[in-house]
Write a protein that holds these residues in place. Structure first.
Motif: not given
Length: 260
Positions: A218-245
């Motif tokens: 989705f990030r790549d497609y959003a960039r392809q259509v020049n959407a105003n998207l800020t993207y961040e990734e980093g260590p983390g799973g599908h978990e509350w420790a990541y979502w809280d941060r």
């Protein structure tokens, strides 16, 4: 912050539903002394509609994150509704959760609490299924939302009508999703030619998350259509420790007006 836990009968859902609301108050408890006047801010507050993920409910953000503390620092009202396993959609087998979340709930909140009605003060955010819902709100209603946040979002729902999908009751077995207003890829392409103000988007996903590849796509497609998207990734799973941060990071990113 004031915590309001309320139930009301939704006309869209035709049932009683619950919602948690965090509302800033105008008195600073740290600086309060008995001789002070009891005065409260009455100007409308900016508002964040904060959506839960699949298998959770309206209480999850309060129980499992520090959203109350983060929102208090921003003087930001937070509305946390219940949406079951609806994918924030008018369900084929279930209730009209899209109508409720996108129309009825905002009107009810604005009529009940001192919440701003201006686009520049209105935001959506969510995790997993709620990330899909938040982006769908902003992409389908760009005239109402200034920004939206998806954390570990279920951003690619194009196969969600398959019999083994968690959301088959929402979309209906075998229903066409790709290329419709249920498809975030389709919606962000439509936004590219929208002539009005466009919402800013913040997308984040942990690199160990099972939805990581969908988020990168989705990030790549959003960039392809020049959407105003800020993207961040980093260590983390599908978990509350990541979502809280990341919800704390997302609130820092929101285009909030300077508070006093």
């Amino acid at each position: 912050m004031a915590l309001i836990q309320l139930s009301f009968k939704s006309r869209a859902l035709m049932l009683q539903t619950s919602v948690n609301v965090l509302l800033p108050v105008g008195m600073n408890a740290v600086d309060f002394t008995p001789s002070d006047d009891f005065s409260y801010v009455t100007d409308p507050f900016p508002v964040l509609y904060l959506l839960h993920g699949a298998t959770d409910d309206y209480s999850a953000w309060l129980r499992l994150s520090s959203i109350e503390r983060y929102a208090e620092e921003k003087k930001l009202a937070v509305v946390m509704p219940n949406a079951d396993m609806s994918a924030y959609t008018d369900m084929v087998h279930g209730h009209r959760y899209w109508t409720y979340i996108s129309k009825e709930l905002p009107e009810f909140m604005k009529a009940t609490f001192p919440i701003s009605q201006h686009r520049e003060d209105t935001f959506a955010a969510g995790l997993s299924m709620g990330g899909y819902g938040a982006f769908k709100l902003a992409l389908r209603q760009p005239e109402r939302f200034a920004a939206a946040v998806s954390l570990s979002g279920a951003v690619d729902m194009r196969e969600a009508s398959q019999p083994d999908s968690l959301f088959v009751n929402a979309f209906g077995e075998g229903a066409k999703i790709a290329g419709t207003d249920l498809d975030l890829f389709h919606l962000i392409k439509k936004l590219a030619v929208y002539e009005g103000a466009k919402p800013a988007l913040f997308q984040a996903c942990g690199t160990e998350d099972f939805l990581y590849e969908d988020n990168v796509r989705f990030r790549d497609y959003a960039r392809q259509v020049n959407a105003n998207l800020t993207y961040e990734e980093g260590p983390g799973g599908h978990e509350w420790a990541y979502w809280d941060r990341m919800i704390a990071r997302a609130l820092d990113w929101l285009p909030l007006k300077t508070t006093n």
